[in-house]
Design an enzyme around this catalytic site. Structure first.
Site, PDB file in Angstrom:
ATOM      1  CB  VAL A 104      -0.928   0.024   1.233  1.00 21.05           C
ATOM      2  CG1 VAL A 104      -1.892   1.207   1.144  1.00 21.05           C
ATOM      3  CG2 VAL A 104      -1.686  -1.290   1.372  1.00 21.05           C
ATOM      4  CB  CYS A 105       1.121   4.261   0.258  1.00 21.90           C
ATOM      5  SG  CYS A 105       1.662   5.987   0.134  1.00 21.90           S
TER       6      CYS A 105
END
Length: 319
Positions: A104-105
């Site tokens: 994520v990210c």
């Protein structure tokens, strides 16, 4: 069905939403269908970590004692800028063992440092895509989508896109009904297609400083089927066409025509994803006039026709 272990890696200066978003999705799926997921969190030493927003998160234990993961989730955050070398080593050793490896990210930066994205297509938060591509040339970085699936590895743009990706994984595991129930509980859309752009038309362009132009930007997004030629827009803004075009570009960083094109494409994509309207109806509602004009725009920008786009990215109806 055997219970799947979802292991979420924690570290100091992690982004809290990158952690809690996916955790809430998988935990919600477990509440809906007991026995499906076991969510475990672990930090390098098993100690509490402080997130980038100042929250303290207490993990279940150290990574050394963590169970083998079916789905290994690596969040992002400021802590990815100078990560613990031991964390990178742990990911390099344990990442290949998981059935699914998810970031994520800027968690994608950690995966890249561990060599787990080499030769793969991946994404991350738009602000870090150039850095990821520059520092890891073996990774095929795509800055546009909110998430990318490449085999067993999935990377997302960050924050809310981690929820989108987690919902897609739950739908893959347990079906649309469970994913829809979780999405409704979280008050989010069931699933934004992974190739949806990180920026909407409004976010991609700067917001104009002058109120008439700022209001006009909003009006354009709300009326994509209207006459959005420069003369018509200039008249609505109370400016001459030449002055309007120059001021719009100076304040938004894009031309009126490009802003309109992106707005219409975004509107058409949303209708194709979320409604059963025919292609002709979508074309008229989005300001293209004819299906052929919309098809040309889709092929030019997205490399696919509207019909094929709908087939690939509109969620299947519930059984």
């Amino acid at each position: 069905m055997a219970q799947r272990t979802v292991l979420v890696v924690l570290f100091d200066q992690v982004q809290s939403l990158d952690v809690t978003g996916p955790v809430e999705v998988f935990a919600g799926a477990e509440r809906h269908t007991p026995g499906t997921y076991r969510v475990v969190t672990a930090s390098p030493a098993g100690a509490p970590v402080r997130t980038s927003s100042g929250l303290t998160v207490v993990p279940d234990g150290p990574l050394a004692d963590a169970p083998e993961a079916d789905t290994l989730v690596v969040p992002g955050g400021h802590g990815t800028r100078a990560p613990d070398p031991g964390l990178t080593d742990w990911l390099r050793a344990h990442g290949p063992r998981a059935r699914r490896l998810v970031s994520v990210c800027t968690g994608a930066v950690l995966l890249a440092r561990a060599g787990l994205l080499d030769g793969r297509r991946a994404t991350t938060h738009w602000a870090y895509c150039d850095r990821l591509a520059r520092e890891h040339p073996a990774v095929d970085v795509d800055p546009d989508p909110i998430y990318v699936r490449d085999g067993r590895v999935a990377t997302s743009a960050g924050v809310t896109s981690g929820i989108d990706l987690a919902l897609a994984l739950v739908e893959e595991d347990l079906g649309r009904d469970t994913a829809l129930t979780v999405a409704r509980h979280l008050v989010v859309f069931l699933r934004r297609p992974g190739n949806q752009a990180q920026f909407s038309a409004q976010l991609a362009a700067q917001t104009a400083c002058r109120e008439p132009l700022r209001e006009l930007q909003q009006w354009i997004t709300e009326h994509p089927g209207a006459d959005l030629g420069v003369d018509a827009l200039a008249a609505r803004a109370g400016l001459s066409p030449r002055h309007f075009a120059r001021a719009f570009r100076a304040e938004t960083g894009t031309t009126p025509g490009r802003f309109v094109d992106r707005t219409r494409l975004e509107h058409a994509r949303r209708l194709l994803e979320d409604t059963g309207d025919g292609v002709g109806q979508v074309a008229r509602a989005s300001g293209y006039g004819t299906p052929e004009a919309m098809r040309r725009a889709f092929v030019k920008i997205l490399g696919t026709s509207p019909a094929e786009y709908r087939r690939r990215f509109r969620p299947a109806p519930a059984p």
